[in-house]
Motif scaffolding. Structure first.
Motif, PDB file in Angstrom:
ATOM      1  N   TYR A 176       7.042  38.705 -15.996  1.00  0.00           N
ATOM      2  CA  TYR A 176       7.822  38.157 -14.880  1.00  0.00           C
ATOM      3  C   TYR A 176       9.309  38.496 -15.048  1.00  0.00           C
ATOM      4  O   TYR A 176       9.997  38.832 -14.085  1.00  0.00           O
ATOM      5  CB  TYR A 176       7.640  36.629 -14.787  1.00  0.00           C
ATOM      6  CG  TYR A 176       6.391  36.213 -14.031  1.00  0.00           C
ATOM      7  CD1 TYR A 176       6.296  36.378 -12.653  1.00  0.00           C
ATOM      8  CD2 TYR A 176       5.315  35.646 -14.693  1.00  0.00           C
ATOM      9  CE1 TYR A 176       5.151  35.991 -11.959  1.00  0.00           C
ATOM     10  CE2 TYR A 176       4.165  35.254 -14.008  1.00  0.00           C
ATOM     11  CZ  TYR A 176       4.092  35.433 -12.638  1.00  0.00           C
ATOM     12  OH  TYR A 176       2.963  35.051 -11.960  1.00  0.00           O
ATOM     13  N   ARG A 186      -3.048  26.935 -15.818  1.00  0.00           N
ATOM     14  CA  ARG A 186      -2.199  26.761 -17.008  1.00  0.00           C
ATOM     15  C   ARG A 186      -1.351  25.492 -16.914  1.00  0.00           C
ATOM     16  O   ARG A 186      -0.977  24.915 -17.935  1.00  0.00           O
ATOM     17  CB  ARG A 186      -1.349  28.027 -17.205  1.00  0.00           C
ATOM     18  CG  ARG A 186      -2.216  29.162 -17.720  1.00  0.00           C
ATOM     19  CD  ARG A 186      -1.616  30.530 -17.625  1.00  0.00           C
ATOM     20  NE  ARG A 186      -2.636  31.525 -17.999  1.00  0.00           N
ATOM     21  CZ  ARG A 186      -2.596  32.811 -17.681  1.00  0.00           C
ATOM     22  NH1 ARG A 186      -1.581  33.295 -16.997  1.00  0.00           N
ATOM     23  NH2 ARG A 186      -3.576  33.621 -18.067  1.00  0.00           N
ATOM     24  N   SER A 230      -8.705  38.197 -23.619  1.00  0.00           N
ATOM     25  CA  SER A 230      -7.304  38.409 -23.214  1.00  0.00           C
ATOM     26  C   SER A 230      -7.195  39.566 -22.231  1.00  0.00           C
ATOM     27  O   SER A 230      -6.427  39.513 -21.278  1.00  0.00           O
ATOM     28  CB  SER A 230      -6.446  38.704 -24.453  1.00  0.00           C
ATOM     29  OG  SER A 230      -6.290  37.545 -25.220  1.00  0.00           O
ATOM     30  N   MET A 235      -6.046  35.771 -11.407  1.00  0.00           N
ATOM     31  CA  MET A 235      -4.701  35.598 -11.982  1.00  0.00           C
ATOM     32  C   MET A 235      -3.951  34.451 -11.294  1.00  0.00           C
ATOM     33  O   MET A 235      -3.287  33.649 -11.944  1.00  0.00           O
ATOM     34  CB  MET A 235      -3.898  36.909 -11.866  1.00  0.00           C
ATOM     35  CG  MET A 235      -4.396  38.024 -12.753  1.00  0.00           C
ATOM     36  SD  MET A 235      -4.297  37.651 -14.524  1.00  0.00           S
ATOM     37  CE  MET A 235      -6.003  37.527 -14.946  1.00  0.00           C
ATOM     38  N   ASP A 243      -2.759  30.975 -13.082  1.00  0.00           N
ATOM     39  CA  ASP A 243      -1.371  30.459 -13.033  1.00  0.00           C
ATOM     40  C   ASP A 243      -1.392  28.943 -12.823  1.00  0.00           C
ATOM     41  O   ASP A 243      -0.663  28.198 -13.478  1.00  0.00           O
ATOM     42  CB  ASP A 243      -0.589  31.107 -11.878  1.00  0.00           C
ATOM     43  CG  ASP A 243      -0.078  32.501 -12.224  1.00  0.00           C
ATOM     44  OD1 ASP A 243      -0.052  32.856 -13.407  1.00  0.00           O
ATOM     45  OD2 ASP A 243       0.304  33.227 -11.279  1.00  0.00           O
ATOM     46  N   HIS A 283      -8.889  47.212 -12.381  1.00  0.00           N
ATOM     47  CA  HIS A 283      -8.759  45.794 -11.984  1.00  0.00           C
ATOM     48  C   HIS A 283      -8.843  45.626 -10.462  1.00  0.00           C
ATOM     49  O   HIS A 283      -9.196  44.557  -9.980  1.00  0.00           O
ATOM     50  CB  HIS A 283      -7.471  45.178 -12.541  1.00  0.00           C
ATOM     51  CG  HIS A 283      -6.220  45.736 -11.961  1.00  0.00           C
ATOM     52  ND1 HIS A 283      -5.498  46.748 -12.549  1.00  0.00           N
ATOM     53  CD2 HIS A 283      -5.563  45.434 -10.815  1.00  0.00           C
ATOM     54  CE1 HIS A 283      -4.444  47.029 -11.803  1.00  0.00           C
ATOM     55  NE2 HIS A 283      -4.459  46.253 -10.749  1.00  0.00           N
ATOM     56  N   ARG A 284      -8.540  46.700  -9.716  1.00  0.00           N
ATOM     57  CA  ARG A 284      -8.645  46.607  -8.245  1.00  0.00           C
ATOM     58  C   ARG A 284     -10.098  46.717  -7.767  1.00  0.00           C
ATOM     59  O   ARG A 284     -10.363  46.628  -6.572  1.00  0.00           O
ATOM     60  CB  ARG A 284      -7.790  47.674  -7.576  1.00  0.00           C
ATOM     61  CG  ARG A 284      -6.322  47.417  -7.803  1.00  0.00           C
ATOM     62  CD  ARG A 284      -5.435  48.405  -7.081  1.00  0.00           C
ATOM     63  NE  ARG A 284      -4.050  48.163  -7.468  1.00  0.00           N
ATOM     64  CZ  ARG A 284      -3.058  49.025  -7.316  1.00  0.00           C
ATOM     65  NH1 ARG A 284      -3.291  50.196  -6.778  1.00  0.00           N
ATOM     66  NH2 ARG A 284      -1.844  48.714  -7.695  1.00  0.00           N
ATOM     67  N   TYR A 330      -7.416  28.795 -24.750  1.00  0.00           N
ATOM     68  CA  TYR A 330      -8.040  29.052 -23.441  1.00  0.00           C
ATOM     69  C   TYR A 330      -7.024  29.102 -22.297  1.00  0.00           C
ATOM     70  O   TYR A 330      -5.893  28.708 -22.450  1.00  0.00           O
ATOM     71  CB  TYR A 330      -9.230  28.141 -23.161  1.00  0.00           C
ATOM     72  CG  TYR A 330      -9.082  26.633 -23.116  1.00  0.00           C
ATOM     73  CD1 TYR A 330      -7.873  25.978 -23.020  1.00  0.00           C
ATOM     74  CD2 TYR A 330     -10.243  25.859 -23.157  1.00  0.00           C
ATOM     75  CE1 TYR A 330      -7.807  24.594 -22.964  1.00  0.00           C
ATOM     76  CE2 TYR A 330     -10.191  24.468 -23.101  1.00  0.00           C
ATOM     77  CZ  TYR A 330      -8.963  23.846 -23.004  1.00  0.00           C
ATOM     78  OH  TYR A 330      -8.903  22.499 -22.944  1.00  0.00           O
ATOM     79  N   GLU A 331      -7.499  29.682 -21.210  1.00  0.00           N
ATOM     80  CA  GLU A 331      -6.664  29.993 -20.040  1.00  0.00           C
ATOM     81  C   GLU A 331      -5.446  30.847 -20.429  1.00  0.00           C
ATOM     82  O   GLU A 331      -4.367  30.718 -19.862  1.00  0.00           O
ATOM     83  CB  GLU A 331      -6.315  28.730 -19.258  1.00  0.00           C
ATOM     84  CG  GLU A 331      -7.609  28.078 -18.760  1.00  0.00           C
ATOM     85  CD  GLU A 331      -7.460  27.084 -17.655  1.00  0.00           C
ATOM     86  OE1 GLU A 331      -6.542  27.233 -16.831  1.00  0.00           O
ATOM     87  OE2 GLU A 331      -8.291  26.155 -17.596  1.00  0.00           O
ATOM     88  N   GLY A 332      -5.681  31.717 -21.413  1.00  0.00           N
ATOM     89  CA  GLY A 332      -4.650  32.625 -21.891  1.00  0.00           C
ATOM     90  C   GLY A 332      -4.051  32.125 -23.183  1.00  0.00           C
ATOM     91  O   GLY A 332      -3.490  31.027 -23.234  1.00  0.00           O
ATOM     92  N   SER A 389     -14.222  35.392 -18.492  1.00  0.00           N
ATOM     93  CA  SER A 389     -14.317  35.913 -19.860  1.00  0.00           C
ATOM     94  C   SER A 389     -15.690  36.487 -20.149  1.00  0.00           C
ATOM     95  O   SER A 389     -16.708  35.992 -19.668  1.00  0.00           O
ATOM     96  CB  SER A 389     -14.029  34.800 -20.877  1.00  0.00           C
ATOM     97  OG  SER A 389     -12.755  34.260 -20.654  1.00  0.00           O
ATOM     98  N   PHE A 410      -9.323  40.199  -9.106  1.00  0.00           N
ATOM     99  CA  PHE A 410      -8.354  40.035 -10.197  1.00  0.00           C
ATOM    100  C   PHE A 410      -7.172  39.187  -9.710  1.00  0.00           C
ATOM    101  O   PHE A 410      -6.661  38.340 -10.444  1.00  0.00           O
ATOM    102  CB  PHE A 410      -7.881  41.403 -10.710  1.00  0.00           C
ATOM    103  CG  PHE A 410      -7.263  41.343 -12.081  1.00  0.00           C
ATOM    104  CD1 PHE A 410      -8.021  40.986 -13.182  1.00  0.00           C
ATOM    105  CD2 PHE A 410      -5.914  41.621 -12.279  1.00  0.00           C
ATOM    106  CE1 PHE A 410      -7.456  40.902 -14.457  1.00  0.00           C
ATOM    107  CE2 PHE A 410      -5.335  41.549 -13.547  1.00  0.00           C
ATOM    108  CZ  PHE A 410      -6.113  41.191 -14.638  1.00  0.00           C
ATOM    109  N   THR A 450     -16.341  27.025 -19.934  1.00  0.00           N
ATOM    110  CA  THR A 450     -16.186  25.568 -19.956  1.00  0.00           C
ATOM    111  C   THR A 450     -16.934  24.959 -18.773  1.00  0.00           C
ATOM    112  O   THR A 450     -16.815  25.458 -17.651  1.00  0.00           O
ATOM    113  CB  THR A 450     -14.692  25.200 -19.886  1.00  0.00           C
ATOM    114  OG1 THR A 450     -14.026  25.851 -20.953  1.00  0.00           O
ATOM    115  CG2 THR A 450     -14.485  23.689 -19.994  1.00  0.00           C
TER     116      THR A 450
END
Ligand code: CAA
Length: 381
Positions: A376, A243, A132, A236, A240, A178-179, A362-364, A126, A232, A158
């Motif tokens: 998805y 979360r 986001s 991501m 996952d 993002h790549r 947090y974490e999305g 972040s 990225f 954190t």
């Protein structure tokens, strides 16, 4: 369908529950009121194997699975949400990406230290303008000979004020979007790294977070985690898994609301009887208990998919979305059950209410979890 836990999972759950009850709970209110990082609890968590639950034995971890990890987080969070997130970040956001994307040398160097509590980790994606929209990284890393030179600012990190090492995202090729993002392992004592004073927060006040400033920080070439431009994907994939940890934390907070609310309702009397005998209170308790069980099923499903090597990103997002909502509802109802006593710091209800909120952020955020879930679905997942 088998809902039973293995002997090993039950053992870790009991170990975490006993520790949370005897060591964490008695300190939770004080940690919160003093905004204090509970170092002594982090050290004890390391001693009983909670700082690297799923880290392999050969790398100094407990060599257990994600289900065990989620069960342990729930227990610790039931006592103290701050302590639980310190554990969650170290496990999910630091050990996990090093274990999955690190070279053998990186695993050997960092995992034993992190899993055994000799070092504490943080995760920095972040930024002031990239929350986001995580791909909008402005921290830059450029190669200069054999070294990466990194500059930028990271936000809301954190464990940042107390961390020894950071899994860091920075842009190595802006033109690639993002790549062009890469991940690095950054020792927090590297020259050019500084931190802001800790954030002054609504809840989880024992969990220290801050900004990290990077000014021409020089890192060896082998500080790269994964390949150039893989950052990225590293982030991501890591989130996952993270979360699941936050969903389990939310579950623990919700359970604290239910258990404390229930105990209070048995003692507190109005109109000549305990308030637990009033239907209005019974409905609240019944709804909380039902929603908590449903949230736990989602958390354990996501964790089990991860353990089985099956896709788990959607299940993890669903677990976090649902469990964080359940925790916030439970926080509101817990205060309502306590009434006036719920609004004062003498009782735990207001702390649970404040601690629950962050799990929707947090974490999305919950909005991002919905986006992840529909992404998805659109891909047929
Ligand atoms: N796993 C692997 N790869 C993934 C992925 C996943 N879960 N999700 C997306 N990707 C890949 C895509 O396949 C795509 O790859 P290609 O380039 O090969 O096609 C690429 O990433 C880009 O995907 P999107 O176009 O979907 O990416 P996006 O820019 O639209 O953003 C997002 C997607 C889901 C919104 C993402 O930005 C996101 O998760 N945002 C929230 C960030 C977040 O959770 N921040 C929390 C900070 S950490 C924190 O809170 C820690 C703490 O201190 C406690």
């Amino acid at each position: 369908m088998d809902f039973s836990l293995s002997e090993e999972q039950q053992f870790l759950q009991k170990t975490a529950r006993d520790f949370a009850k005897s060591e964490v709970l008695p300190l939770a209110a004080k940690i919160d009121s003093e905004h204090r990082h509970p170092k002594e609890l982090v050290d004890k968590m390391a001693q009983i194997g909670l700082m690297g639950v799923a880290v392999a034995d050969e790398h100094g971890g407990s060599g257990m699975d994600c289900v065990s990890y989620a069960l342990a987080i729930e227990e610790v969070a039931r006592a103290c949400a701050s302590t639980a997130v310190i554990m969650s970040v170290n496990n999910s956001l630091v050990c996990d990406p090093i274990a999955h994307f690190g070279s053998d040398a990186q695993k050997r160097e960092w995992l034993p230290l992190l899993a055994q509590g000799k070092k504490l980790g943080c995760f920095a994606i972040s930024e002031p303008e990239a929350g986001s929209d995580a791909a909008a990284q402005t921290a830059i890393a450029t190669l200069d000979g054999d070294e990466w030179v990194v500059s930028g600012t990271k936000n809301w990190i954190t464990n940042g004020p107390v961390a020894d090492v950071c899994v860091l995202m920075a842009m190595t090729d802006k033109a690639q979007g993002h790549r062009g993002i890469s991940a690095f392992i950054l020792p927090m004592d590297a020259k050019g790294v500084s931190t802001s004073p800790p954030d002054d927060k609504l809840g989880i006040r024992g969990s220290k977070s801050c900004q990290i400033f990077l000014e021409n920080v020089r890192l060896p070439k082998n500080a790269l985690l994964g390949g150039v431009g893989q950052g990225f994907k590293v982030a991501m994939t890591t989130l996952d898994g993270g979360r699941i940890g936050i969903a389990a934390q939310a579950l623990g907070i919700a359970r604290a609301c239910l258990e404390d609310g229930f105990e209070y309702a048995l003692q507190r009397r109005t109109f000549g009887k305990p308030i637990a005998e009033h239907q209005s209170i019974q409905w609240k308790l019944a709804d909380m208990a039902t929603e908590i069980d449903a949230a736990r099923l989602l958390v354990l499903k996501a964790a089990q998919l991860k353990d089985n090597g099956e896709p788990y990103g959607k299940a993890a997002a669903m677990a976090k979305l649902f469990a964080s909502d359940v925790a916030n509802k439970a926080g509101r109802e817990c205060i309502q059950i306590f009434g006036g006593n719920g609004y004062v710091t003498e009782y735990p209800a207001e702390r649970h209410f404040r601690d629950a909120k962050i799990t929707e952020i947090y974490e999305g955020t919950s909005e991002i979890q919905r986006l992840v879930i529909t992404n998805y679905m659109r891909k047929g997942g």
